[in-house]
Design a protein around this motif. Structure first.
Motif, PDB file in Angstrom:
ATOM      1  N   UNK A 138      98.455 164.320  39.353  1.00 51.76           N
ATOM      2  CA  UNK A 138      97.021 164.614  39.489  1.00 51.76           C
ATOM      3  C   UNK A 138      96.400 165.096  38.174  1.00 51.76           C
ATOM      4  N   UNK A 139      97.123 165.900  37.412  1.00 46.62           N
ATOM      5  CA  UNK A 139      96.599 166.364  36.121  1.00 46.62           C
ATOM      6  C   UNK A 139      96.376 165.186  35.179  1.00 46.62           C
ATOM      7  N   UNK A 140      97.311 164.222  35.176  1.00 43.59           N
ATOM      8  CA  UNK A 140      97.155 163.036  34.324  1.00 43.59           C
ATOM      9  C   UNK A 140      95.982 162.190  34.786  1.00 43.59           C
ATOM     10  N   UNK A 141      95.778 162.114  36.085  1.00 41.99           N
ATOM     11  CA  UNK A 141      94.634 161.349  36.603  1.00 41.99           C
ATOM     12  C   UNK A 141      93.325 161.952  36.117  1.00 41.99           C
ATOM     13  N   UNK A 142      93.243 163.276  36.153  1.00 39.71           N
ATOM     14  CA  UNK A 142      92.034 163.957  35.662  1.00 39.71           C
ATOM     15  C   UNK A 142      91.847 163.720  34.168  1.00 39.71           C
ATOM     16  N   UNK A 143      92.947 163.793  33.407  1.00 40.37           N
ATOM     17  CA  UNK A 143      92.866 163.514  31.967  1.00 40.37           C
ATOM     18  C   UNK A 143      92.415 162.078  31.721  1.00 40.37           C
ATOM     19  N   UNK A 144      92.905 161.146  32.519  1.00 36.39           N
ATOM     20  CA  UNK A 144      92.492 159.747  32.380  1.00 36.39           C
ATOM     21  C   UNK A 144      91.010 159.576  32.649  1.00 36.39           C
ATOM     22  N   UNK A 145      90.513 160.223  33.709  1.00 35.44           N
ATOM     23  CA  UNK A 145      89.084 160.136  34.014  1.00 35.44           C
ATOM     24  C   UNK A 145      88.263 160.623  32.822  1.00 35.44           C
ATOM     25  N   UNK A 146      88.694 161.720  32.206  1.00 35.52           N
ATOM     26  CA  UNK A 146      88.006 162.238  31.023  1.00 35.52           C
ATOM     27  C   UNK A 146      88.171 161.300  29.829  1.00 35.52           C
ATOM     28  N   UNK A 147      89.355 160.686  29.704  1.00 33.85           N
ATOM     29  CA  UNK A 147      89.663 159.842  28.551  1.00 33.85           C
ATOM     30  C   UNK A 147      88.776 158.607  28.474  1.00 33.85           C
TER      31      UNK A 147
END
Length: 93
Positions: free
Chosen positions: A46-55
């Motif tokens: 989930x943390x990576x998904x949030x980072x991806x959304x920001x990326x």
């Protein structure tokens, strides 16, 4: 699943290991690339998904995780500069 491409992929490459993992399945490398490009991050944390959304907006690396029908884990990574996207086996990372 979304179908719109949300960011540039650059040059698309796949490792021999990733290609071998898909042999004998009805899955193609582009199936995973398209999911990645549309914002379907697979089973990434989930943390990576949030980072991806920001990326998508801040121009950092985008990292997705998928599992093939043969239970092989694939990573799909788009570089921060959007010069390339690579599909690879998790153990190749």
């Amino acid at each position: 699943m979304m179908s719109e491409q949300l960011f540039d992929l650059g040059q698309i490459v796949a490792t021999p290991g990733a290609l071998a993992a898909l042999e004998g399945t009805d899955e193609a490398p582009m199936d995973f690339i398209k999911r990645h490009a549309s914002g379907d991050w697979g089973c990434a944390h989930e943390d990576d998904k949030e980072l991806n959304d920001d990326a998508i907006w801040d121009g950092t690396r985008i990292f997705s995780v998928y599992v093939t029908k043969n239970d092989e884990t694939l990573y799909c990574i788009t570089e921060a500069d959007r010069s390339s996207t690579c599909l690879l086996l998790a153990e190749e990372y």
